[in-house]
Design a protein around this motif. Structure first.
Motif, PDB file in Angstrom:
ATOM      1  N   UNK A   1       8.230 -34.636  39.861  1.00  9.13           N
ATOM      2  CA  UNK A   1       9.505 -32.976  40.037  1.00  9.13           C
ATOM      3  C   UNK A   1       9.770 -33.218  38.079  1.00  9.13           C
ATOM      4  N   UNK A   2      10.095 -31.880  37.802  1.00  6.22           N
ATOM      5  CA  UNK A   2      10.733 -31.373  37.434  1.00  6.22           C
ATOM      6  C   UNK A   2      11.565 -29.634  37.094  1.00  6.22           C
ATOM      7  N   UNK A   3      12.834 -30.059  37.188  1.00  2.00           N
ATOM      8  CA  UNK A   3      13.687 -28.980  37.722  1.00  2.00           C
ATOM      9  C   UNK A   3      14.029 -28.295  36.162  1.00  2.00           C
TER      10      UNK A   3
ATOM     11  N   UNK B   1      22.872 -32.727  37.749  1.00  2.00           N
ATOM     12  CA  UNK B   1      21.933 -33.169  38.092  1.00  2.00           C
ATOM     13  C   UNK B   1      21.943 -34.389  38.913  1.00  2.00           C
ATOM     14  N   UNK B   2      22.575 -35.859  38.265  1.00  2.87           N
ATOM     15  CA  UNK B   2      22.545 -36.734  38.657  1.00  2.87           C
ATOM     16  C   UNK B   2      22.818 -36.553  39.893  1.00  2.87           C
TER      17      UNK B   2
ATOM     18  N   UNK C   1      17.314 -37.209  32.850  1.00  8.49           N
ATOM     19  CA  UNK C   1      17.845 -35.892  32.513  1.00  8.49           C
ATOM     20  C   UNK C   1      16.836 -35.797  30.797  1.00  8.49           C
ATOM     21  N   UNK C   2      16.677 -34.792  30.960  1.00 10.01           N
ATOM     22  CA  UNK C   2      16.881 -34.116  29.409  1.00 10.01           C
ATOM     23  C   UNK C   2      17.263 -33.530  29.344  1.00 10.01           C
TER      24      UNK C   2
ATOM     25  N   UNK D   1       9.751 -38.936  41.561  1.00  8.55           N
ATOM     26  CA  UNK D   1      10.577 -39.203  40.155  1.00  8.55           C
ATOM     27  C   UNK D   1      11.490 -37.493  40.076  1.00  8.55           C
ATOM     28  N   UNK D   2      12.527 -37.625  39.290  1.00  8.50           N
ATOM     29  CA  UNK D   2      13.209 -36.132  39.218  1.00  8.50           C
ATOM     30  C   UNK D   2      13.903 -35.516  38.635  1.00  8.50           C
ATOM     31  N   UNK D   3      13.391 -35.056  37.008  1.00 11.90           N
ATOM     32  CA  UNK D   3      13.424 -35.680  35.939  1.00 11.90           C
ATOM     33  C   UNK D   3      14.379 -33.306  36.164  1.00 11.90           C
ATOM     34  N   UNK D   4      15.507 -33.891  35.661  1.00 10.28           N
ATOM     35  CA  UNK D   4      16.955 -32.660  35.291  1.00 10.28           C
ATOM     36  C   UNK D   4      16.259 -31.904  33.876  1.00 10.28           C
TER      37      UNK D   4
END
Ligand code: COD
Ligand code: ZN
Ligand code: ZN
Length: 361
Positions: free
Chosen positions: A184-186, A221-222, A229-230, A207-210
């Motif tokens: 997932x990316x948010x 977010x973490x 994170x990006x 995976x959850x990419x903020x």
């Protein structure tokens, strides 16, 4: 009672005395306990939105029932409730097929010719935003806009379950129905995006990419469960994602939680083959997608209020909070009085703010 009124858009909120009517047969009068500062109201303060008259904004709130109309059976004075912007009529095709957030909402506001629910001190009627107007000491709403809650839940936390929490969590578990193990990316990690992250944790995403422009929001977010994170001001976000998850070609599910053209297009660009982008924000203009990629079965869909059935899902979310599986305490960064609401909105971009909440004594 005091309420925050918007006279022109863009513009600032003004605290004024407003008269609130007595409940009609299916209406409920509430004493507002708390209301959150969601970005959707900020769009009215910042963008030129056509207002049809002076408007009392606010749509994320909780309160206590003060009085009920003659036909109301669902609540009684003293009950604690959360209001919801997508009240259900219970009769339209969408209500009857289990999709009440798409309800046509017929007959839930006062008919033309009836006295207005809210009136300014100069006698002019005030527009009730999405049938709620939570930026006020009291609210007069249709009973089908309310859900009863356990009175032990503090008002400031309950208020956030009136929009940000179900909008974000619901986008994952109800609109997109993200399966366990998916990536997932948010995009946008504000009050709503942080709840998309919480939804992805509940769904069991691998995976959850903020993605955000603000390192402070990425830190938040973490804390809410992002695995990566990006910062999209630090180079191409798509390349950064490919570096984080090599060989995958992108994520299975992306979520847009801001509402601008660039992030709409980014949500689609972050997808791998067969992936689904879900947009929560309302874009500030038209956007473009590379049509050829639809042949890779990529999908782009909207989500309103997390597609939830609020009398089922809001108590479920509060139950998760009570069991320690959903973070609400950490969402309330700042408690302010109604008089400081413009300053509260001015601070919305600050890296340390998840949500500011107006609380009433
Ligand atoms: N790229 C990535 N992130 C960005 C960028 C960018 N270019 N610009 C800003 N951001 C980040 C900010 O740093 C912040 O972290 C986040 O985006 C926005 O957070 P908030 O707290 O200001 O906004 P939310 O979470 O309260 O609201 C987001 C919505 C999508 C709900 C709202 O903006 C919206 O579009 N609402 C309209 C849709 C609607 O009505 N929904 C139902 C009720 S909310
Ligand atoms: Zn909202
Ligand atoms: Zn309906």
């Amino acid at each position: 009672m005091k309420a925050a009124v918007l006279h022109e858009s863009p513009g600032k909120l003004q605290i004024e005395d407003v008269r609130i009517d007595n409940p009609a047969p299916h209406e409920v009068l509430l004493r507002v306990g708390a209301t959150g500062l969601c970005h959707s109201d900020l769009h009215y303060l910042e963008r030129a939105y056509p207002l049809t008259g002076p408007t009392i904004l606010g749509h994320e709130g909780a309160g206590v029932v003060e009085a009920v109309g003659a036909e109301v059976t669902y609540v009684k004075p003293g009950d604690h409730v959360i209001s919801y912007p997508t009240a259900f009529c219970g009769q339209c095709e969408w209500c009857l097929s289990g999709r009440p957030t798409l309800c046509l909402q017929q007959g839930l506001t006062r008919a033309e010719g009836q006295p207005p629910r809210l009136t300014l001190s100069n006698g002019e009627p005030a527009i009730q935003f999405v049938g709620l107007s939570t930026f006020a000491e009291q609210m007069l709403v249709h009973e089908n806009a309310l859900v009863k809650i356990n009175p032990d839940i503090p008002m400031d936390r309950a208020a956030l379950v009136g929009c940000g929490v179900p909008t974000g969590v619901g986008a994952v578990i109800r609109t997109a129905r993200v399966p366990e193990g998916a990536t997932v990316a948010v995009i946008g990690c504000g009050g709503v995006g942080l709840n998309v992250i919480q939804g992805a944790v509940l769904a069991g995403a691998s995976r959850i990419v903020a993605v955000d422009i603000n390192d402070g929001k990425l830190e938040l977010a973490k804390q809410f469960g992002a695995t990566d994170t990006i910062n999209n001001t630090a180079g191409d976000a798509v390349q950064q994602l490919h570096d984080l998850i090599p060989g995958a070609g992108g994520v299975d599910y992306s979520f847009e939680a801001l509402g601008i053209k660039q992030t709409y297009e980014l949500a689609f660009a972050l997808l791998r083959r067969g992936g689904t982008a879900t947009a929560i924000g309302v874009p500030n203009g038209n956007f473009e997608l590379p049509m050829g990629e639809f042949l890779q079965e990529k999908k782009f869909q909207g989500s309103i209020m997390g597609s939830v059935q609020f009398r089922r899902d809001l108590p479920y979310l509060l139950d998760l909070y009570t069991k320690g599986r959903l973070k609400l305490d950490e969402l309330v960064s700042n408690r302010i009085p109604l008089a400081e609401i413009n300053e509260g909105y001015a601070a919305i971009g600050s890296g340390s703010i998840a949500r500011s909440v107006v609380v009433f004594d």
